[in-house]
Scaffold this active site. Sequence first.
Site, PDB file in Angstrom:
ATOM      1  N   ASP A  59       0.878  -1.168   0.000  1.00 25.07           N
ATOM      2  CA  ASP A  59       0.000   0.000   0.000  1.00 25.07           C
ATOM      3  C   ASP A  59       0.914   1.216   0.000  1.00 25.07           C
ATOM      4  O   ASP A  59       1.631   1.461   0.984  1.00 25.07           O
ATOM      5  CB  ASP A  59      -0.888  -0.014   1.250  1.00 25.07           C
ATOM      6  CG  ASP A  59      -1.765   1.224   1.357  1.00 25.07           C
ATOM      7  OD1 ASP A  59      -1.570   2.183   0.584  1.00 25.07           O
ATOM      8  OD2 ASP A  59      -2.630   1.245   2.254  1.00 25.07           O
ATOM      9  N   VAL A  60       0.906   1.971  -1.095  1.00 24.21           N
ATOM     10  CA  VAL A  60       1.887   3.062  -1.242  1.00 24.21           C
ATOM     11  C   VAL A  60       1.679   4.183  -0.224  1.00 24.21           C
ATOM     12  O   VAL A  60       2.545   5.042  -0.070  1.00 24.21           O
ATOM     13  CB  VAL A  60       1.907   3.642  -2.667  1.00 24.21           C
ATOM     14  CG1 VAL A  60       2.313   2.592  -3.687  1.00 24.21           C
ATOM     15  CG2 VAL A  60       0.563   4.290  -3.030  1.00 24.21           C
ATOM     16  N   ASN A  86       2.868   4.289 -10.133  1.00 27.52           N
ATOM     17  CA  ASN A  86       1.669   4.158 -10.962  1.00 27.52           C
ATOM     18  C   ASN A  86       0.385   4.037 -10.143  1.00 27.52           C
ATOM     19  O   ASN A  86      -0.700   4.300 -10.646  1.00 27.52           O
ATOM     20  CB  ASN A  86       1.856   2.913 -11.856  1.00 27.52           C
ATOM     21  CG  ASN A  86       0.605   2.491 -12.569  1.00 27.52           C
ATOM     22  OD1 ASN A  86       0.201   3.104 -13.551  1.00 27.52           O
ATOM     23  ND2 ASN A  86      -0.029   1.432 -12.069  1.00 27.52           N
ATOM     24  N   TYR A 150      -7.968  14.290  -7.235  1.00 30.53           N
ATOM     25  CA  TYR A 150      -7.186  13.545  -8.236  1.00 30.53           C
ATOM     26  C   TYR A 150      -6.380  14.520  -9.096  1.00 30.53           C
ATOM     27  O   TYR A 150      -5.168  14.320  -9.308  1.00 30.53           O
ATOM     28  CB  TYR A 150      -8.143  12.728  -9.095  1.00 30.53           C
ATOM     29  CG  TYR A 150      -7.510  11.879 -10.166  1.00 30.53           C
ATOM     30  CD1 TYR A 150      -6.818  10.707  -9.851  1.00 30.53           C
ATOM     31  CD2 TYR A 150      -7.621  12.233 -11.515  1.00 30.53           C
ATOM     32  CE1 TYR A 150      -6.260   9.912 -10.846  1.00 30.53           C
ATOM     33  CE2 TYR A 150      -7.060  11.447 -12.511  1.00 30.53           C
ATOM     34  CZ  TYR A 150      -6.374  10.290 -12.171  1.00 30.53           C
ATOM     35  OH  TYR A 150      -5.822   9.512 -13.159  1.00 30.53           O
ATOM     36  N   LYS A 154      -2.371  14.788  -9.300  1.00 26.95           N
ATOM     37  CA  LYS A 154      -1.650  14.566 -10.561  1.00 26.95           C
ATOM     38  C   LYS A 154      -0.832  15.808 -10.935  1.00 26.95           C
ATOM     39  O   LYS A 154       0.296  15.689 -11.429  1.00 26.95           O
ATOM     40  CB  LYS A 154      -2.624  14.190 -11.676  1.00 26.95           C
ATOM     41  CG  LYS A 154      -3.286  12.826 -11.472  1.00 26.95           C
ATOM     42  CD  LYS A 154      -2.269  11.694 -11.453  1.00 26.95           C
ATOM     43  CE  LYS A 154      -2.934  10.322 -11.489  1.00 26.95           C
ATOM     44  NZ  LYS A 154      -1.940   9.215 -11.479  1.00 26.95           N
TER      45      LYS A 154
HETATM   46  N1  NAD Z   1      -6.883   4.519 -17.473  1.00 26.07           N
HETATM   47  C1  NAD Z   1      -6.828   5.808 -17.785  1.00 26.07           C
HETATM   48  O1  NAD Z   1      -7.583   6.306 -18.643  1.00 26.07           O
HETATM   49  C2  NAD Z   1      -5.812   6.699 -17.111  1.00 26.07           C
HETATM   50  C3  NAD Z   1      -5.704   8.025 -17.567  1.00 26.07           C
HETATM   51  C4  NAD Z   1      -4.768   8.865 -16.979  1.00 26.07           C
HETATM   52  C5  NAD Z   1      -3.958   8.388 -15.968  1.00 26.07           C
HETATM   53  N2  NAD Z   1      -4.087   7.110 -15.536  1.00 26.07           N
HETATM   54  C6  NAD Z   1      -3.208   6.677 -14.451  1.00 26.07           C
HETATM   55  O2  NAD Z   1      -2.637   5.443 -14.773  1.00 26.07           O
HETATM   56  C7  NAD Z   1      -2.357   4.747 -13.561  1.00 26.07           C
HETATM   57  C8  NAD Z   1      -2.930   3.342 -13.628  1.00 26.07           C
HETATM   58  O3  NAD Z   1      -4.313   3.424 -13.869  1.00 26.07           O
HETATM   59  P1  NAD Z   1      -5.160   2.197 -14.463  1.00 26.07           P
HETATM   60  O4  NAD Z   1      -6.132   2.764 -15.393  1.00 26.07           O
HETATM   61  O5  NAD Z   1      -4.234   1.135 -14.916  1.00 26.07           O
HETATM   62  O6  NAD Z   1      -5.947   1.729 -13.151  1.00 26.07           O
HETATM   63  P2  NAD Z   1      -6.236   0.264 -12.526  1.00 26.07           P
HETATM   64  O7  NAD Z   1      -7.341   0.456 -11.564  1.00 26.07           O
HETATM   65  O8  NAD Z   1      -6.396  -0.736 -13.604  1.00 26.07           O
HETATM   66  O9  NAD Z   1      -4.870  -0.064 -11.745  1.00 26.07           O
HETATM   67  C9  NAD Z   1      -4.512   0.680 -10.605  1.00 26.07           C
HETATM   68  C10 NAD Z   1      -3.864  -0.249  -9.608  1.00 26.07           C
HETATM   69  O10 NAD Z   1      -3.499   0.519  -8.423  1.00 26.07           O
HETATM   70  C11 NAD Z   1      -3.722  -0.300  -7.307  1.00 26.07           C
HETATM   71  N3  NAD Z   1      -3.831   0.497  -6.082  1.00 26.07           N
HETATM   72  C12 NAD Z   1      -4.881   1.224  -5.637  1.00 26.07           C
HETATM   73  N4  NAD Z   1      -4.598   1.791  -4.457  1.00 26.07           N
HETATM   74  C13 NAD Z   1      -3.331   1.411  -4.134  1.00 26.07           C
HETATM   75  C14 NAD Z   1      -2.484   1.653  -3.029  1.00 26.07           C
HETATM   76  N5  NAD Z   1      -2.899   2.402  -2.000  1.00 26.07           N
HETATM   77  N6  NAD Z   1      -1.244   1.116  -3.030  1.00 26.07           N
HETATM   78  C15 NAD Z   1      -0.843   0.334  -4.069  1.00 26.07           C
HETATM   79  N7  NAD Z   1      -1.613   0.055  -5.133  1.00 26.07           N
HETATM   80  C16 NAD Z   1      -2.841   0.587  -5.160  1.00 26.07           C
HETATM   81  C17 NAD Z   1      -4.999  -1.058  -7.636  1.00 26.07           C
HETATM   82  O11 NAD Z   1      -5.141  -2.229  -6.834  1.00 26.07           O
HETATM   83  C18 NAD Z   1      -4.776  -1.367  -9.123  1.00 26.07           C
HETATM   84  O12 NAD Z   1      -4.149  -2.630  -9.309  1.00 26.07           O
HETATM   85  C19 NAD Z   1      -2.936   5.604 -12.439  1.00 26.07           C
HETATM   86  O13 NAD Z   1      -1.914   6.403 -11.881  1.00 26.07           O
HETATM   87  C20 NAD Z   1      -3.944   6.464 -13.154  1.00 26.07           C
HETATM   88  O14 NAD Z   1      -4.185   7.679 -12.487  1.00 26.07           O
HETATM   89  C21 NAD Z   1      -5.004   6.244 -16.086  1.00 26.07           C
END
Ligand code: NAD
Length: 245
Positions: A59-60, A86, A150, A154
């Site tokens: 947990d980050v 991430n 959020y 970011k």
């Molecule tokens: N999908 C998009 O459209 C998008 C757009 C812009 C930015 N992002 C960024 O990309 C990154 C990944 O997003 P994604 O779409 O793959 O999401 P996702 O939900 O598929 O994956 C996110 C992961 O983070 C983990 N997580 C949540 N809380 C946590 C914690 N406290 N400690 C450790 N792990 C934790 C979750 O269990 C999950 O496995 C994020 O930083 C998100 O903000 C995604």
Amino acid sequence: MNRVVLITGAANGIGAAVARAFAEQGDDVVVTDVDATTAADVARDIRERGGSATAHSLDVASDAAWQALSDELRAAGRAPAVLVNNAFRNTVAPAHELAPADWQATVDVTLGGVYRSVRTFHDALTAARGAVVNVASVHALLAWPGHPAYAAAKGGIVALTRQLSVEYAPHVRVNAVLPGSIATRVWESVDETARAAALRQATLGRFGLPEEIASVVVFLAGAGASYVTGVALPVDGGQSTTVAT
Ligand SMILES: NC(=O)c1ccc[n+]([C@@H]2O[C@H](COP(=O)([O-])OP(=O)(O)OC[C@H]3O[C@@H](n4cnc5c(N)ncnc54)[C@H](O)[C@@H]3O)[C@@H](O)[C@H]2O)c1
């Protein structure tokens, strides 16, 4: 390249794709996530394909969890040369309706995780002449209703990336990617109107794939980006170049 690469939030979506991409080029991948069960699935899949990976609960937002992981990796001689921050959290609500605990948790996970990563591993990164890649978002540049914590987190990642790139130069490069709309599970709960708007905004006319973020993360962490530090690179299919329609 045979480096130890630690990825947070690597059980799903972009983080899992990043883990697979580093493993495919021969790196030793530390798959971390608060969801340890799914992280273990990702690591097992990488190993079954011939790669090197272990899964770890992290947990980050937990200082104790970072310390425990640090102890475990250092004891195994696997202190990371590359960090990919991430993991994120988001609660959708306008600021006046966002509970203080949700504000705090969003910032603590999304932005605080980056701080804790370098606090834990700056010595190993420096010794390895390593790299950090932070996954921010186009929300650092553009505003959509309902994402105050959020977006602030970011935007904070972009500023912190610049700060850390100065702090740890010349030995550690620190960069950020700003994904646009990427086809992961986070879009499954988004209504059709918002999905259609996201599609219109991306000049490339489609959602991105997690692998299209992973390839840029691998590039920024690698030798091809040896003179790149402190940048915030949109990987958004053109979304941040257009006005809303
Ligand atoms: N999908 C998009 O459209 C998008 C757009 C812009 C930015 N992002 C960024 O990309 C990154 C990944 O997003 P994604 O779409 O793959 O999401 P996702 O939900 O598929 O994956 C996110 C992961 O983070 C983990 N997580 C949540 N809380 C946590 C914690 N406290 N400690 C450790 N792990 C934790 C979750 O269990 C999950 O496995 C994020 O930083 C998100 O903000 C995604």
